[in-house]
Every structure is written in C-alpha cells, then in structure tokens.
Design an enzyme around this catalytic site. Structure first.
Site, mmCIF file in Angstrom:
data_model
loop_
_atom_site.group_PDB
_atom_site.id
_atom_site.type_symbol
_atom_site.label_atom_id
_atom_site.label_comp_id
_atom_site.label_asym_id
_atom_site.label_seq_id
_atom_site.Cartn_x
_atom_site.Cartn_y
_atom_site.Cartn_z
ATOM 1 N N TYR A 107 -1.451 -1.087 10.411
ATOM 2 C CA TYR A 107 -1.560 -1.316 9.039
ATOM 3 C C TYR A 107 -0.266 -1.032 8.276
ATOM 4 O O TYR A 107 0.427 -1.794 7.455
ATOM 5 C CB TYR A 107 -2.646 -0.363 8.327
ATOM 6 C CG TYR A 107 -2.918 -0.673 6.861
ATOM 7 C CD1 TYR A 107 -3.865 -1.907 6.475
ATOM 8 C CD2 TYR A 107 -2.817 0.193 5.929
ATOM 9 C CE1 TYR A 107 -3.813 -1.957 4.962
ATOM 10 C CE2 TYR A 107 -3.074 0.062 4.761
ATOM 11 C CZ TYR A 107 -3.588 -1.019 4.068
ATOM 12 O OH TYR A 107 -3.918 -1.265 2.844
ATOM 13 N N SER A 142 0.515 -1.253 -0.026
ATOM 14 C CA SER A 142 -0.073 -0.225 -0.042
ATOM 15 C C SER A 142 0.893 1.345 0.181
ATOM 16 O O SER A 142 2.050 1.351 0.315
ATOM 17 C CB SER A 142 -0.953 -0.054 1.321
ATOM 18 O OG SER A 142 -1.249 1.418 1.415
HETATM 19 P P1 NAD Z 1 -11.471 -5.706 -0.394
HETATM 20 O O1 NAD Z 1 -12.211 -5.901 0.913
HETATM 21 O O2 NAD Z 1 -12.603 -5.497 -1.363
HETATM 22 O O3 NAD Z 1 -10.911 -7.213 -0.674
HETATM 23 C C1 NAD Z 1 -10.027 -7.930 0.263
HETATM 24 C C2 NAD Z 1 -10.010 -9.304 0.002
HETATM 25 O O4 NAD Z 1 -9.097 -10.039 1.067
HETATM 26 C C3 NAD Z 1 -11.284 -10.077 0.013
HETATM 27 O O5 NAD Z 1 -11.507 -10.976 -0.960
HETATM 28 C C4 NAD Z 1 -11.312 -10.536 1.485
HETATM 29 O O6 NAD Z 1 -12.345 -11.956 1.387
HETATM 30 C C5 NAD Z 1 -10.014 -11.057 1.611
HETATM 31 N N1 NAD Z 1 -9.445 -11.459 2.833
HETATM 32 C C6 NAD Z 1 -9.418 -10.559 4.080
HETATM 33 N N2 NAD Z 1 -9.195 -11.175 5.216
HETATM 34 C C7 NAD Z 1 -8.801 -12.407 4.561
HETATM 35 C C8 NAD Z 1 -8.457 -13.662 5.421
HETATM 36 N N3 NAD Z 1 -8.464 -13.564 6.799
HETATM 37 N N4 NAD Z 1 -8.359 -14.643 4.856
HETATM 38 C C9 NAD Z 1 -8.469 -14.660 3.584
HETATM 39 N N5 NAD Z 1 -8.953 -13.610 2.612
HETATM 40 C C10 NAD Z 1 -9.089 -12.439 3.327
HETATM 41 O O7 NAD Z 1 -10.178 -4.800 -0.156
HETATM 42 P P2 NAD Z 1 -9.174 -4.090 -1.369
HETATM 43 O O8 NAD Z 1 -9.200 -2.565 -1.069
HETATM 44 O O9 NAD Z 1 -9.628 -4.952 -2.630
HETATM 45 O O10 NAD Z 1 -7.799 -4.791 -0.497
HETATM 46 C C11 NAD Z 1 -7.171 -5.642 -1.236
HETATM 47 C C12 NAD Z 1 -5.426 -5.362 -0.744
HETATM 48 O O11 NAD Z 1 -5.156 -4.272 -1.318
HETATM 49 C C13 NAD Z 1 -5.421 -5.370 0.749
HETATM 50 O O12 NAD Z 1 -4.208 -6.035 1.121
HETATM 51 C C14 NAD Z 1 -5.515 -3.962 0.829
HETATM 52 O O13 NAD Z 1 -4.594 -3.726 1.907
HETATM 53 C C15 NAD Z 1 -4.729 -3.385 -0.237
HETATM 54 N N6 NAD Z 1 -4.818 -1.957 -0.468
HETATM 55 C C16 NAD Z 1 -6.067 -1.333 -0.671
HETATM 56 C C17 NAD Z 1 -6.189 0.051 -0.970
HETATM 57 C C18 NAD Z 1 -7.640 0.621 -1.026
HETATM 58 O O14 NAD Z 1 -7.427 1.736 -1.098
HETATM 59 N N7 NAD Z 1 -8.586 -0.054 -1.372
HETATM 60 C C19 NAD Z 1 -4.986 0.710 -0.969
HETATM 61 C C20 NAD Z 1 -3.881 0.149 -0.846
HETATM 62 C C21 NAD Z 1 -3.813 -1.229 -0.479
#
Ligand code: NAD
Length: 266
Positions: free
Chosen positions: A211, A198
């Site tokens: 985080y 991130s």
């Molecule tokens: P999201 O909630 O849409 O997706 C998260 C996914 O992770 C889901 O499929 C969920 O089921 C899975 N997950 C969570 N905990 C889990 C567990 N214990 N076991 C198995 N699966 C699990 O969120 P997103 O924004 O798509 O996040 C995806 C990645 O991107 C994450 O690592 C997040 O930290 C990172 N990220 C997101 C952003 C943002 O702005 N959305 C920015 C930077 C990084």
C-alpha cells in the site's frame, strides 16, 4: 496563475493529513461567513473553510473515481453542492448506484451520471473515457483520482496478483486517466486534478509495504505532472485514518486477531 476560488478548499487539503466525510455547514443566506466542511482528523475536528462555493461551479464537470462510498462519495457530495455536473464511478450494484443517483438528483440541482468501471482494467478505463466524452465532448474540468483499497499482509506472504491489482487500481489508473484527460484540459487552458494518496504515501506501518509503495508512487506522479503552465493544478492529498469500508475491515480483523472489541481496536 488563476486558481478558481471555489477550489481553494481542495487545494488547501494538500497541506493537511486528512479529508473525510463530515458535516457541511452552509452559510446563512446573505452572510459573509463562509461555508465550512467539518472533518475529523484522527481525534481532532478540523473545519475546512470552503468559501462560498454553492452554485459556483455551475457548468463544470467533475469525475470522481471511487465515489460509490467513503471519501470519494463525500467529495462528490461537496462538489455537487457547487452546481457542478458529477460523474460517479466505483463498484456498486444496480440498487446502490440508482439510489446514489436519486440521492444526488434530489439534493442538488446538478446533473449526475454513474459509469461502472473496474479501474484495474485498462479496457474499462478506455470505456470510461469514451463514455465521459460522449456525455461531455470537452472532457472534465476536475478529475479526482480517489479509488482504492488496502490489503494488509507481510511482503513475503503477499499474493502477487494482489500486488498487480493494487498497482493497477491506485497507481496505473490515475496515470491512465491523467494521460487521457490532460490533453483536453490543456485545450481548455484549465483543469484541476486531485489524487488521493495516504499518510502511507509519506511513511509506512507493518503489513502495509505494498500500500505504501503504491501511495508513495502517486505522490511522485502528482508532483511530476507537467501541467502547471497550462492552467492545470494537481494536488495529492494524504489523509490519515478515516473510518470507511477500507478501514472498517482492517479494524474488525485487528479486533479479531487480538480478542478485543471493535471500539478498542479503533
Ligand atoms: P471505500 O472503500 O469507502 O471507497 C473506495 C472506493 O474505491 C469505492 O467506491 C470502491 O468501489 C472504489 N474501488 C475500489 N477498487 C476499485 C476498482 N478496481 N475499480 C473501480 N473502483 C474501485 O474507501 P475509502 O477509505 O473512501 O478510500 C478512498 C481512497 O482513500 C483510497 O484510495 C484509499 O486508499 C484512500 N485512503 C483512505 C484512508 C482511510 O483511512 N479510509 C486513509 C488514507 C487514504
């Protein structure tokens, strides 16, 4: 070193701050203009050139964690277009996961499997590995460590079990999966690993110390993996804000705390 042309788009993302779901624009038949994948990078729109990838990864196997929603699901869609076999994992009830499988099978000519896994548990990760090996004895060609979530809270109030869970899901799980799949990639002499960190893997903001600690951790893991001489690359991507389930909860909370609308909070 040989880098499959089809993966350059993923490699190139490591130089940018954001990857998100967006519009995939296929090139017209016979056109030399490459496909583009449009991602919003905060206020900007960025077109990632993903080359002529369609059907190019036929026969390759790709495991994307956290692919039941958000960024992981978007990545899985782009990879499925390439002809690769996709393994989806992440939380989701029977209705959601059957719908996802149907959706992939109808849109793309790829094999798609869903394996339920709670990545906070090493026993589940072992089961995931065993299930993948039953399906594909030679392991995966592409491993995308993407699953994650956020819990925003000051350190002094941070629930300790939450710290353990964040570390388990976003730092330990990528380690465990790399540890299990890298030996098989080495045997094949190639592999691609991507870790979703991130922008908080480079900086931090209030309430996000835990985080940030975890996301800085995976940046270190990605840099340190000793794989390049075996034809394996690892890229850690550091997206900025992407509106997904993770951020929607945070925006809603911010709106509530400040008595403003969701749109204003965004
Ligand atoms: P999201 O909630 O849409 O997706 C998260 C996914 O992770 C889901 O499929 C969920 O089921 C899975 N997950 C969570 N905990 C889990 C567990 N214990 N076991 C198995 N699966 C699990 O969120 P997103 O924004 O798509 O996040 C995806 C990645 O991107 C994450 O690592 C997040 O930290 C990172 N990220 C997101 C952003 C943002 O702005 N959305 C920015 C930077 C990084």
């Amino acid at each position: 070193m040989r880098v499959p042309r089809t993966l350059k788009w993923l490699d190139s993302l490591s130089h940018h701050r954001a990857v998100c779901d967006g519009t995939f624009v296929p090139a017209a038949a016979g056109s030399v203009i490459p496909h583009t994948y449009t991602c919003s990078l905060e206020t900007e729109k960025v077109n990632y050139n993903i080359m002529s990838v369609e059907r190019h990864l036929d026969g390759k196997v790709e495991l994307v964690t956290g692919s039941t929603s958000g960024i992981g699901l978007a990545i899985a869609h782009v990879l499925a277009k390439t002809g690769a076999s996709i393994i989806l994992t992440g939380f989701g009830d029977e209705q959601l996961t059957s719908k996802l499988k149907e959706d992939f099978s109808s849109k793309y000519k790829c094999r798609v499997d869903y394996i339920a896994t709670d990545l906070s548990k090493v026993a589940d990760i072992n089961e995931l590995f065993t299930s993948v090996i039953k399906l594909y004895p030679e392991g995966v060609d592409v491993l995308i460590n993407n699953a994650g979530y956020n819990h925003v809270c000051l350190v002094e109030e941070y629930p300790e079990e939450k710290w353990d869970d964040m570390v388990a899901v976003m730092l330990s799980a990528p380690f465990h999966l790399c540890k299990r799949f890298i030996p098989l990639m080495k045997k094949k002499g190639c592999g691609r690993i991507v870790i979703t960190s991130s922008v908080h893997g480079m900086i931090s903001t209030a309430g996000k110390a835990v985080y940030s600690a975890v996301k800085h951790g995976v940046v270190g893991l990605g840099i340190a993996l000793e794989v390049v001489e075996y034809g394996i690359t690892c890229n850690t991507i550091c997206p900025g804000f992407v509106e997904t389930a993770v951020t929607q909860t945070q925006i809603a909370q911010l709106a509530k705390d400040n008595g403003i609308s969701y749109e204003q909070a965004k």
